[in-house]
Design a protein around this motif. Structure first.
Motif, mmCIF file in Angstrom:
data_model
loop_
_atom_site.group_PDB
_atom_site.id
_atom_site.type_symbol
_atom_site.label_atom_id
_atom_site.label_comp_id
_atom_site.label_asym_id
_atom_site.label_seq_id
_atom_site.Cartn_x
_atom_site.Cartn_y
_atom_site.Cartn_z
ATOM 1 N N VAL B 22 -34.680 0.459 109.861
ATOM 2 C CA VAL B 22 -34.970 -1.153 109.927
ATOM 3 C C VAL B 22 -33.718 -1.872 109.708
ATOM 4 C CG1 VAL B 22 -36.298 -3.180 109.202
ATOM 5 C CG2 VAL B 22 -37.409 -1.077 109.925
ATOM 6 N N GLY B 23 -33.142 -1.716 108.544
ATOM 7 C CA GLY B 23 -31.855 -2.052 108.095
ATOM 8 C C GLY B 23 -30.784 -1.906 109.070
ATOM 9 N N ALA B 24 -30.786 -0.721 109.532
ATOM 10 C CA ALA B 24 -29.511 -0.640 110.668
ATOM 11 C C ALA B 24 -29.799 -1.504 111.928
ATOM 12 C CB ALA B 24 -29.611 0.832 111.265
ATOM 13 N N ILE B 25 -31.042 -1.601 112.305
ATOM 14 C CA ILE B 25 -31.477 -2.707 113.243
ATOM 15 C C ILE B 25 -31.086 -3.892 113.001
ATOM 16 C CG2 ILE B 25 -33.092 -3.288 114.862
ATOM 17 C CD1 ILE B 25 -34.397 -0.603 115.013
ATOM 18 N N VAL B 26 -31.265 -4.344 111.881
ATOM 19 C CA VAL B 26 -30.907 -5.775 111.309
ATOM 20 C C VAL B 26 -29.579 -5.975 111.241
ATOM 21 C CG1 VAL B 26 -30.916 -7.120 109.161
ATOM 22 C CG2 VAL B 26 -33.124 -5.955 109.747
ATOM 23 N N LEU B 27 -28.606 -4.869 111.027
ATOM 24 C CA LEU B 27 -27.258 -5.008 111.096
ATOM 25 C C LEU B 27 -26.871 -5.168 112.324
ATOM 26 C CD1 LEU B 27 -26.260 -2.724 108.136
ATOM 27 C CD2 LEU B 27 -25.678 -4.968 108.214
ATOM 28 N N LEU B 28 -27.289 -4.463 113.363
ATOM 29 C CA LEU B 28 -27.125 -4.572 114.740
ATOM 30 C C LEU B 28 -27.282 -5.975 115.417
ATOM 31 C CD1 LEU B 28 -28.287 -1.131 116.382
ATOM 32 C CD2 LEU B 28 -25.835 -1.998 115.812
ATOM 33 N N LEU B 29 -28.458 -6.490 114.754
ATOM 34 C CA LEU B 29 -28.548 -7.779 115.137
ATOM 35 C C LEU B 29 -27.797 -9.009 114.588
ATOM 36 C CD1 LEU B 29 -32.654 -7.659 115.394
ATOM 37 C CD2 LEU B 29 -30.969 -7.908 117.438
ATOM 38 N N SER B 30 -27.461 -8.473 113.349
ATOM 39 C CA SER B 30 -26.419 -9.546 112.756
ATOM 40 C C SER B 30 -25.379 -9.837 113.441
ATOM 41 C CB SER B 30 -26.168 -9.072 111.536
ATOM 42 O OG SER B 30 -25.220 -7.950 111.327
ATOM 43 N N GLU B 31 -24.780 -8.962 114.375
ATOM 44 C CA GLU B 31 -23.624 -8.677 114.906
ATOM 45 C C GLU B 31 -23.773 -9.794 116.156
ATOM 46 O OE1 GLU B 31 -19.586 -8.011 115.036
ATOM 47 O OE2 GLU B 31 -21.242 -7.328 113.558
ATOM 48 N N VAL B 32 -25.118 -9.817 116.652
ATOM 49 C CA VAL B 32 -25.387 -10.788 117.774
ATOM 50 C C VAL B 32 -25.347 -12.220 117.441
ATOM 51 C CG1 VAL B 32 -27.124 -11.334 119.628
ATOM 52 C CG2 VAL B 32 -26.765 -8.901 118.880
ATOM 53 N N PHE B 33 -26.109 -12.431 116.059
ATOM 54 C CA PHE B 33 -26.241 -13.924 115.724
ATOM 55 C C PHE B 33 -25.215 -14.425 114.558
ATOM 56 C CE2 PHE B 33 -30.613 -12.373 117.150
ATOM 57 C CZ PHE B 33 -30.820 -13.116 117.918
ATOM 58 N N LEU B 34 -23.992 -13.485 114.966
ATOM 59 C CA LEU B 34 -23.021 -13.848 113.916
ATOM 60 C C LEU B 34 -22.542 -15.116 114.014
ATOM 61 C CD1 LEU B 34 -21.467 -11.760 111.891
ATOM 62 C CD2 LEU B 34 -19.722 -11.837 113.482
ATOM 63 N N SER B 35 -22.396 -15.940 112.630
ATOM 64 C CA SER B 35 -21.900 -17.326 112.760
ATOM 65 C C SER B 35 -20.801 -17.527 111.846
ATOM 66 C CB SER B 35 -23.089 -18.375 112.169
ATOM 67 O OG SER B 35 -23.381 -17.818 111.054
ATOM 68 N N THR B 36 -20.365 -16.400 111.377
ATOM 69 C CA THR B 36 -19.055 -16.408 110.296
ATOM 70 C C THR B 36 -18.453 -15.357 110.701
ATOM 71 O OG1 THR B 36 -18.183 -16.169 108.115
ATOM 72 C CG2 THR B 36 -20.617 -15.489 108.536
ATOM 73 N N ALA B 37 -17.015 -15.220 110.557
ATOM 74 C CA ALA B 37 -16.011 -14.026 110.730
ATOM 75 C C ALA B 37 -16.087 -13.449 109.430
ATOM 76 C CB ALA B 37 -14.619 -14.644 110.840
ATOM 77 N N GLN B 38 -16.649 -13.951 108.475
ATOM 78 C CA GLN B 38 -16.526 -13.218 106.911
ATOM 79 C C GLN B 38 -17.734 -12.184 107.220
ATOM 80 O OE1 GLN B 38 -15.748 -11.685 104.134
ATOM 81 N NE2 GLN B 38 -14.350 -13.318 103.762
ATOM 82 N N ARG B 39 -17.471 -10.979 107.144
ATOM 83 C CA ARG B 39 -18.604 -10.010 107.211
ATOM 84 C C ARG B 39 -18.708 -8.996 106.106
ATOM 85 N NH1 ARG B 39 -15.838 -9.029 112.741
ATOM 86 N NH2 ARG B 39 -17.628 -9.313 114.279
ATOM 87 N N THR B 40 -18.314 -9.518 104.846
ATOM 88 C CA THR B 40 -18.854 -8.771 103.548
ATOM 89 C C THR B 40 -20.342 -8.657 103.535
ATOM 90 O OG1 THR B 40 -16.815 -9.403 102.824
ATOM 91 C CG2 THR B 40 -18.138 -8.292 101.389
#
Lengths: 204, 519
Positions: B22-40
Motif C-alpha cells: 500500500v505504501g508503495a502504491i501511495v508513492l507511485l501515486l504521489s508522483e502523479v499528484f506531484l505539486s513540488t519539486a522537493q521530493r524528500t
C-alpha cells in the motif's frame, strides 16, 4: 510407438529451435526462433493432455510476448538497423563442461529413477484450475498481480526518457520542464537537452 | 466444490507485506499528484511505511507458530522477526537514498516504491511454505532489485550491473524452479508440509530425482545468498548498483534468502540421510567464509571490498544453517573435524533454538552495520566522478578523521562491527552464531570461521588506518550534507554500539523465536 516417434520429432525440434535462439547472431532471428520454440513447447503440452496450458502458451507467449519483443527490438534499435549480437565472453570450454556435467547429473537422476508413471496424470480441467486460482492458490495469484505491477514499474523506470533536469544543474528546473515540454515546444527542448548534457559531461 | 474458508487470522502473516505494498502504491501515486519539486517527503513516506510494516510484523512475531492460507505460508516468529529486520533495513535504505538521489537530481517516487515492493517480496519470501508461492515471491523481490540496480542510468557500470544481475538472477531462479519441478515429480506436491511427508517414500523409490531436485534448489538459493562458488555476480553488481540499493541487497535480500533456504530445507531433509544437507551447507559455509575474506584482501576499492565482505558474511550465516542440520545422532567419540558433528555441550533441540537466535541477531547486526557502511560510502561519492574508475578508492578515506571526525568515527564503528571486534554488534552476532555452531559440534568449522574473520579484520582495519593515520589528499571529497543521510547514519552507528553493549531485550525477543514452523 507412434506417440514415441512423435515425441522424438517434437523434442528434436524443440532442442534445435532453443539452440538457434542462443546462437543466432541477429536479434530479430533470435526472437523468431524463440517464437518457434514456444510454439513447439505448446505441442508438448498438447501431447501431455494439458490443453488449457497449450492454448495459453500460444495466446500469451507466441502471440503476445513475441509481438512485444519484436516491438521492443524495433523501438530500441530504430537507427542502427538490426544489430548482430556478440557473445561477450568466449569461455566456451568452461561453459561446455558445466553444461555437460549438469546434463550428466540430470541424465543420471532420470536413469536411476525406475518407477516413473508410464501414462501422464489425468488432465486438470480448466474449471478446477480457475477455482484453484481463487481459493487454494489465492496468495500466489494475488502476488502474481503484484509481480506484474513491479515488472511494469521497473520497465518504465529503466526505459523512460531522461528528465530535462536530471542531467542539468538545478533541481528546481525538473518539474516545470517536464510538464510544459510536450505542450508548447517539443522539438527544440528535446534537442537541446542532450547537447547540454554532453557539454556538462565534458567539463566534468 | 470445496471452498476453503478464509479468516482474518489467515491474513495476519501477510499483513506486513500488505502495508508495504500500500505504501508503495501511495508513492507511485504521489508522483502523479506531484505539486513540488522537493521530493524528500517521499523518502519519509517510504521510511514511515517500512517502520509501520515492521511494527505489524513485530506484533505478529509473538503469535504462536502455525501454518496459514492452507499451508501456503507460515506464521512463525522466525519469519516475522526477519520481516522486522527487512523493514528496518528498508527504512534506513530509504533515508539514505533521499540524500544520495537528491544529490544526483534523480529522486523519484518510483525508486522508493520499488524499494518497498522489494521489501514486500522479502517478507513474503521469508514466510513461503510452498514452491510456487516461494518462486513468485522470489521474483517480486528479484525484479524490483534488478530495476533498482539499473536505476541510475549513467555510464556503463549501472547498465552492466543491472544486466549481469538480471541474467544470472533469472538463471538461478530457473535452477530453483527446475529443482522444485523435480521434487514435485518425486512427491506429487508443492506444499512443503506434503513434500516433507512424501519424501521418505519418494527417496526410497526415486533417489535420483530427489537428489537432483535437492541440488538444484540448493544451487538456486546459493546464488541468491551469494555463497562461494555461486558468488561471481556479486562484486560487479554490488559495485555498479546505487550504493543505498547495494546496502539493501547485501542485508535484506540475503536475510530473506537465508530464511527461505532454512524453511525449505527443514522440510526437504526429512527424506534424505542427514549427512547430505549437512555436508552441503558446511562446504558452502567454509568456501564462502574463507573465499570471501581472502578475495577481499587485495581490493583497494572499498565498495567492492564490502561486496566480498558480504560474501564472507553469507558464509557465517551458512555456518549457522549447517549447525541447524548437524546430525544429532553423531557419537561423542567421533573425532572433531571440519565436517564431523560432535555434540560437545547440550543436546540438539536446544541447539536449534540458539541457532535461530544467533541467525536473527547476526542478521540484525549485519543489517545496521552494512546499511551504515554503505551509507557512508554513498555520502562520500561525487556524482561527477561516476565515470572514473577510482570512485570508491581507499585513498578517498585518507584523513577523514581530521576533516570530518564524526563521519570517521561512525565509519570506524561500522568497520569494527563488520570485523567482529567488541564492543560492537558484529562481535556479539559472531559470538552467538559461532557459539551455536560449537554447541552443535561444528568445532572445526567454527575455528575455520574465526581464522577467516581474522583475515577480514585486516581488511576492515585498513580503512580505519586510512581514515586516522594518512594525510588527506588535496582533492579529497567532503560528504554531502542532507539531513536524511545524517539521521540514517547516526541511527545505524548508535544501533551498532548500543546493541553491542546492551543486547538484552533484543536477545530476549529472539530467543522466544526458537519455535520455528517445520523444525
Amino acid at each position: 510407438m507412434l506417440g514415441q516417434i512423435g515425441f522424438g520429432v517434437v523434442a528434436v525440434m524443440l532442442l534445435f529451435t532453443a539452440f538457434r535462439v542462443v546462437t543466432a547472431r541477429n536479434l530479430v532471428h533470435t526472437v523468431l526462433w524463440l517464437g518457434l520454440a514456444l510454439a513447439v513447447t505448446a505441442v508438448v503440452y498438447v501431447m501431455l493432455g494439458a490443453h488449457f496450458l497449450a492454448a495459453i502458451q500460444i495466446i500469451l507467449y507466441t502471440g503476445g510476448v513475441l509481438t512485444l519483443m519484436l516491438f521492443g527490438v524495433m523501438l530500441t534499435h530504430r537507427d542502427e538497423g538490426f544489430v548482430a549480437v556478440q557473445n561477450p565472453s568466449g569461455r566456451y570450454v568452461a561453459g561446455g563442461l558445466l553444461a555437460v556435467s549438469v546434463f550428466a547429473m540430470l541424465a543420471a537422476a532420470i536413469v536411476r529413477t525406475p518407477s516413473l508413471p508410464a501414462t501422464p496424470a489425468p488432465p486438470v480441467s480448466t474449471e478446477a484450475l480457475g477455482a484453484a486460482f481463487l481459493t487454494e492458490q489465492v496468495l500466489a495469484f494475488e502476488v502474481l498481480s503484484l509481480l506484474l505491477l513491479v515488472a511494469a514499474v521497473g520497465a518504465i523506470v529503466m526505459a523512460r526518457r531522461r528528465d530535462a533536469g536530471e542531467e542539468g544543474e538545478s533541481q528546481g528546473a525538473v518539474l516545470p520542464e517536464r510538464k510544459v515540454l510536450p505542450l508548447r515546444q517539443p522539438q527544440p527542448d528535446a534537442e537541446s537537452a542532450p547537447v547540454a548534457a554532453r557539454a556538462s559531461g565534458g567539463d566534468a | 466444490m470445496n471452498i476453503p474458508h478464509l479468516t482474518f487470522q489467515d491474513l495476519l502473516p501477510v499483513a506486513p507485506a500488505g502495508v508495504l505494498v500500500v505504501g508503495a502504491i501511495v508513492l507511485l501515486l504521489s508522483e502523479v499528484f506531484l505539486s513540488t519539486a522537493q521530493r524528500t517527503y517521499q523518502a519519509v513516506i517510504g521510511t514511515l511505511t517500512a517502520l509501520l510494516a515492521g511494527a505489524v510484523a513485530m506484533n505478529n512475531a509473538f503469535e504462536p507458530a502455525r501454518a496459514a492460507l492452507q499451508g501456503y505460508v507460515v506464521l512463525d516468529p522466525f519469519s516475522q522477526w526477519m520481516t522486522v529486520l527487512v523493514c528496518l533495513g528498508t527504512a534506513l535504505a530509504s533515508l539514505l537514498s533521499a540524500g544520495f538521489l537528491n544529490h544526483r537530481n534523480a529522486e523519484r517516487g518510483e525508486f522508493y516504491a520499488l524499494i518497498l515492493f522489494s521489501a514486500a517480496g522479502m517478507s513474503l519470501l521469508a514466510m513461503s511454505a510452498e514452491f510456487i508461492t516461494l518462486f513468485i515471491n522470489l521474483e517480486v523481490l528479484s525484479i524490483s532489485t534488478y530495476a533498482l540496480t539499473a536505476f541510475l542510468r549513467r555510464g556503463p557500470r549501472p547498465a552492466e550491473a543491472g544486466f549481469k544481475y538480471f541474467i544470472l538472477g533469472a538463471f538461478s531462479a530457473s535452477l530453483l524452479l527446475y529443482g522444485a519441478a523435480l521434487l514435485y515429480g518425486a512427491t506429487g506436491s508443492t506444499r512443503f508440509l506434503d513434500v516433507g511427508l512424501a519424501l521418505p517414500q519418494a527417496f526410497a523409490q526415486q533417489p535420483g530425482l530427489v537428489y537432483a531436485g535437492f541440488g538444484l534448489v540448493l544451487a538456486g538459493f546459493a546464488f541468491k545468498v551469494a555463497a562461494v562458488p555461486f558468488h561471481m555476480w556479486t562484486p560487479d553488481v554490488y559495485e555498479g548498483a546505487p550504493t543505498p540499493v547495494t546496502a539493501l541487497m547485501s542485508a535484506g535480500v540475503k536475510a530473506a534468502a537465508v530464511v527461505a533456504l532454512v524453511r525449505t530445507f527443514l522440510f526437504l531433509v526429512k527424506g534424505l540421510s542427514p549427512e547430505v544437507p549437512f555436508i552441503a551447507f558446511s562446504a558452502l559455509a567454509l568456501l564462502s567464509m574463507v573465499g570471501g575474506n581472502l578475495l577481499a584482501l587485495p581490493q583497494r576499492n572499498v565498495k567492492r571490498m564490502l561486496a566480498y565482505s558480504s560474501i564472507a558474511h553469507a558464509g557465517y550465516l551458512l555456518l549457522g544453517v549447517a549447525a541447524l542440520f548437524a546430525p544429532a545422532t553423531a557419537k561423542g567419540s567421533d573425532a572433531v573435524g571440519l565436517f564431523t558433528a560432535t555434540p560437545l555441550l547440550g543436546s540438539m533441540p536446544n541447539v536449534a533454538a540458539s541457532v535461530y537466535k544467533g541467525l536473527l541477531f547476526y542478521l540484525l547486526g549485519y543489517t545496521v552495520t552494512a546499511l551504515g557502511a554503505f551509507g557512508t560510502i554513498a555520502a562520500l561519492e561525487r556524482r561527477e566522478d561516476e565515470t572514473r574508475s577510482n570512485t570508491w578508492d581507499l585513498e578517498r578515506f585518507a584523513g577523514l578523521a581530521q576533516r570530518k571526525p564524526g563521519w570517521a568515527a561512525a565509519m570506524a564503528a561500522f568497520m569494527l562491527s563488520l570485523g567482529g571486534v567488541p564492543p560492537t554488534v558484529g562481535f556479539l552476532g559472531k559470538l552467538y552464531l559461532f557459539g551455536a555452531a560449537v554447541d552443535a559440534g561444528l568445532l572445526g568449522l567454527a575455528v575455520a570461521g574465526v581464522l577467516a574473520s581474522v583475515a577480514g579484520v585486516y581488511v576492515y582495519l585498513r580503512v580505519v588506518v586510512y581514515m586516522y593515520m594518512r594525510p588527506a589528499p588535496a582533492d579529497a571529497p567532503a560528504p554531502f550534507r542532507h539531513w536524511t543521510t545524517e539521521v540514517a547514519l547516526i541511527a545505524s552507528a548508535v544501533a551498532v554500539v548500543a546493541l553491542g553493549v546492551l543486547p538484552g531485550p533484543v536477545t530476549e525477543w529472539f530467543s522466544r523465536a526458537g519455535m520455528v514452523f517445520g523444525s
